[in-house]
Design a protein around this motif. Structure first.
Motif, short mmCIF file in Angstrom:
data_model
loop_
_atom_site.label_atom_id
_atom_site.label_comp_id
_atom_site.label_asym_id
_atom_site.label_seq_id
_atom_site.Cartn_x
_atom_site.Cartn_y
_atom_site.Cartn_z
N TYR A 33 -87.78 -99.68 -23.26
CA TYR A 33 -89.09 -99.96 -23.64
C TYR A 33 -90.18 -99.23 -23.06
O TYR A 33 -90.12 -98.60 -21.98
N GLY A 73 -96.23 -99.60 -20.49
CA GLY A 73 -97.68 -99.64 -20.38
C GLY A 73 -98.12 -99.61 -19.33
O GLY A 73 -97.60 -98.88 -18.47
N GLU A 84 -97.56 -94.60 -21.60
CA GLU A 84 -97.48 -94.40 -22.92
C GLU A 84 -97.04 -92.90 -23.25
O GLU A 84 -96.30 -92.27 -22.20
N LEU A 103 -99.53 -105.47 -21.36
CA LEU A 103 -98.84 -105.81 -22.60
C LEU A 103 -98.80 -104.14 -23.33
O LEU A 103 -99.55 -103.29 -22.91
N ALA A 104 -97.53 -103.77 -23.85
CA ALA A 104 -97.25 -102.40 -24.19
C ALA A 104 -96.90 -102.26 -25.66
O ALA A 104 -96.14 -103.38 -26.15
N THR A 105 -97.31 -101.50 -26.33
CA THR A 105 -97.17 -101.38 -27.78
C THR A 105 -96.63 -99.93 -27.95
O THR A 105 -97.18 -99.03 -27.32
N SER A 106 -95.45 -99.77 -28.81
CA SER A 106 -95.24 -98.68 -29.15
C SER A 106 -94.22 -98.80 -30.49
O SER A 106 -93.37 -99.53 -30.65
N ARG A 109 -93.91 -101.99 -32.10
CA ARG A 109 -93.48 -103.20 -31.41
C ARG A 109 -94.38 -103.70 -30.12
O ARG A 109 -94.93 -102.66 -29.56
N THR A 110 -94.33 -104.95 -29.74
CA THR A 110 -95.12 -105.09 -28.43
C THR A 110 -94.16 -105.75 -27.64
O THR A 110 -93.45 -106.66 -27.76
N SER A 116 -94.22 -107.50 -23.92
CA SER A 116 -95.07 -108.36 -22.68
C SER A 116 -94.17 -108.05 -21.33
O SER A 116 -93.09 -108.41 -21.48
N GLU A 149 -89.87 -109.21 -26.05
CA GLU A 149 -89.97 -108.29 -27.37
C GLU A 149 -91.06 -109.30 -28.16
O GLU A 149 -90.85 -109.38 -29.27
N THR A 172 -95.30 -111.07 -27.97
CA THR A 172 -96.57 -111.47 -27.29
C THR A 172 -96.54 -112.65 -26.58
O THR A 172 -96.58 -113.77 -27.24
#
Length: 641
Positions: A406, A409, A519, A598-601, A604-605, A607, A624, A626
């Motif tokens: 994962y 963030g 990131e 909160l991380a996005t890549s 997909r987000t 938490s 997996e 929000t």
């Protein structure tokens, strides 16, 4: 030792191995007659012995039977052919003479028209995993001027009597327990069916076992090996129940119904301790020994055995299961008159104790229970590295708590902040700014603008732009080294599979800014981030472990002590984040610190909540989707909704 039966005028002639029909028979120390002046030639018994043994070895049973008298040749050929089947033998080799005899002892001893020949039998017991070697003895008689082998079952083995057969009995010990940190079993009894056969009652063993294999598609199409099952059934005592499969219900109800319709199969309902009471993705499952699984665990396990198929159950299969005791016996058709011919004692199973704490595990499971998304959580003890809980929700059997990949963030900001404290000599009160937008090396970072502030306040407010711009005070390799101080990307020497994380070395300022905020290709697992939180709390990163006594034999890396001044600043930053910042909602007691992010890549987000509560527990939650991870942390910390 005196040589019996040697005639005057004979001499010992050494012979080389003789090959016939693709098989080799070693003939050694043989006494044969040779002509002396005035002596009458006598036919030697050796050719009859040699031809019989070679024919038996290469599987030409009719030819072997033609060398015999005293019984119907078809019965002799059938008896010799059944030896391999009754032992499930991979190979059978025969040699004239025995190793226990000295070179001065005759291998064939004649007395008039009678003779005895000694030989050695060497059998590879195949799936039973054991070699067997024993001395044999046959009696010969001269009939019509030619030597013939006098048939008796004792030729197969000296203790085998008429009406008896050979059989292989495997005694499988009771599987040892996997236990929690207090030594209590983590498996619970559930309903299951033992499925097997009575070998002697099968009208067509090959047909029954072929149907069993075809019907048995387990875990993505894995099947039992019908041919190897047939060998096992043929070698088993015909009157005893031979279990071939254990299936848990209701998970395999449909398969149980199909197998119940197969002629010759017997299904017995049982209750067995085979299901994990918690942490099933880590503890693992038990299942039948399909062909591909046998390649993993190897001998001496056989098709149909119940073995570990995932998790700790698979990784510690040999220790938990031990190895069976194998006995070769001679017995009559009833099985009541049985004599042991040879045995090989197996290894006794040993329990495996984990570090899992049922209390923490229950709370972790409770924290994730109502989520509509896949989620994982790990709890560790900061002072030791013990894994106290590993919870997976909606992960389809995958242990993503340990093996998930994962983007972290801003939870990676714990690592970045420590790097700033130790490498750039900043502290939690360092004046900085939190602009709404920042471009570094062509990469743009945005967040809610906060203006001028301290580093601690910027961290608490999730100011991505602050960490991105402060990355200029560090060089890329130093940032990667700091991550390694927290165990990220290192080999932990853990006894179960885990993803330790990955931090790419930044190629430019833009890459470095991205790494600072978690990131740019940075990936972690919940376990690796729980260890980061533990190091921030304890001041020392410690390698994780989940198997207590086994960990003592594993080459794990040493603890990494972090600079004390950096840890003081880091604790203040995390405390500020919990009292006034993004983790404020989880502050159920004064000891709770952490980071929510909160991380996005890749579309997909994730938490996150990464934090600790004193030295008792550090934890990481990854969802997996929000969600409010502060609420999840509260559910874990309090055990209440």
């Amino acid at each position: 030792m005196k040589n019996r039966g040697r005639r005057r005028g004979t001499r010992r002639v050494p012979l080389r191995p003789i090959a016939l029909g693709g098989g080799a028979l070693t003939v050694c120390g043989l006494v044969i007659a040779t002509m002396m002046p005035g002596a009458r030639a006598e036919p030697s018994a050796m050719p009859a012995v040699r031809d019989f043994l070679i024919a038996w070895q290469v599987g030409n049973y009719d030819a072997a039977a033609r060398q015999t008298v005293g019984s119907d040749r078809e019965q002799v050929a059938d008896a010799l052919a059944r030896v391999r089947q009754q032992l499930d033998a991979a190979s059978l080799r025969l040699s004239l003479g025995t190793e226990v005899q000295g070179s001065g002892v005759d291998q064939i001893v004649k007395k008039g028209d009678e003779a005895d020949a000694r030989f050695t039998v060497k059998i590879d017991l195949g799936e039973n995993g054991q070699p067997w070697e024993y001395p044999g003895l046959m009696h010969l008689r001269r009939v019509g001027g030619k030597w013939k082998v006098v048939w008796s079952p004792s030729i197969i083995h000296t203790k085998l009597k008429p009406g008896q057969r050979l059989a292989v009995v495997s005694e499988v010990p009771k599987r040892a327990a996997i236990t929690d940190t207090r030594g209590r079993p983590v498996l619970q009894e559930v309903g299951a069916y033992n499925i097997g056969v009575y070998p002697g009652q099968l009208a067509d063993p090959a047909k029954t076992l072929d149907q069993l294999a075809k019907q048995t598609k387990i875990d993505g199409g894995r099947r039992l090996d019908a041919e190897r099952l047939l060998g096992r059934v043929r070698s088993a005592p015909p009157q005893d129940f031979l279990p071939l499969l254990t299936l848990q219900v209701p998970a395999h109800n449909a398969l149980v119904r199909r197998l119940n319709a197969v002629p010759g199969l017997h299904l017995t309902p049982v209750r067995a301790p085979i299901a994990p009471a918690f942490a099933p993705e880590l503890v693992g499952a038990l299942g039948p020994a399909t062909a591909d699984r046998l390649q993993q665990v190897g001998a001496p396990y056989q098709p149909g055995d119940t073995i570990g198929v995932s998790g700790i159950q698979l990784l510690q299969q040999r220790r938990l299961a031990g190895t069976p005791t194998v006995r070769v016996v001679a017995q009559d058709e009833t099985g009541k008159n049985t004599e042991e011919l040879r045995s090989w004692e197996g290894l006794q199973p040993e329990a495996v104790q984990t570090t899992l704490d049922p209390g923490y595990q229950a709370r972790a499971d409770f924290a994730l229970a109502e989520l509509p998304y896949a989620a994982s959580m790990v709890v560790v003890r900061p002072s030791t590295g013990e894994v106290l809980a590993a919870s997976n929700h909606g992960t389809n059997g995958e242990n993503r708590a340990f093996e998930g990949h994962y983007p972290p963030g801003l939870t990676f900001g714990i690592v970045s902040a420590e790097a700033l404290f130790s490498q750039a000599r900043l502290n939690q009160s360092t004046e900085t700014s939190c602009p709404g937008s920042l471009t570094v090396g062509g990469k743009t970072f945005t967040n809610t603008a906060r203006g001028d502030t301290t580093l601690a306040n910027a961290f608490a407010a999730s100011c991505k732009t602050t960490l991105a711009q402060l990355g200029a005070k560090l060089d890329g390799p130093a940032l990667v080294r700091e991550a390694a101080q927290f165990g990220i990307g290192k080999n932990w020497g853990l006894s179960v599979p885990a993803f330790t994380g990955s931090v790419p070395t930044p190629a430019n300022d833009g890459d470095k800014a991205a790494v600072m905020v978690g990131e740019g290709g940075v990936e972690v697992s919940p376990l690796s981030m729980a260890l980061v939180a533990a190091a921030a709390q304890n001041g020392s990163w410690r390698p994780p472990y989940v198997l207590k006594d086994i960990q003592k034999t594993v080459q794990a890396p040493p603890p990494q002590n972090l600079p004390s001044e950096s840890i003081v600043n880091l604790k203040r930053v995390l405390s500020r984040t919990a009292t006034r910042g993004n983790a404020h909602g989880a502050r159920v007691s004064s000891g709770v610190v952490g980071v929510a992010a909160l991380a996005t890549s890749g579309g997909r987000t994730i938490s996150w909540f990464v934090g600790s509560d004193g030295d008792d527990r550090a934890f990481a939650i990854a969802v997996e989707g929000t969600v409010n991870t502060n609420r999840l942390a509260v559910r874990f910390l309090t055990g209440r909704a």
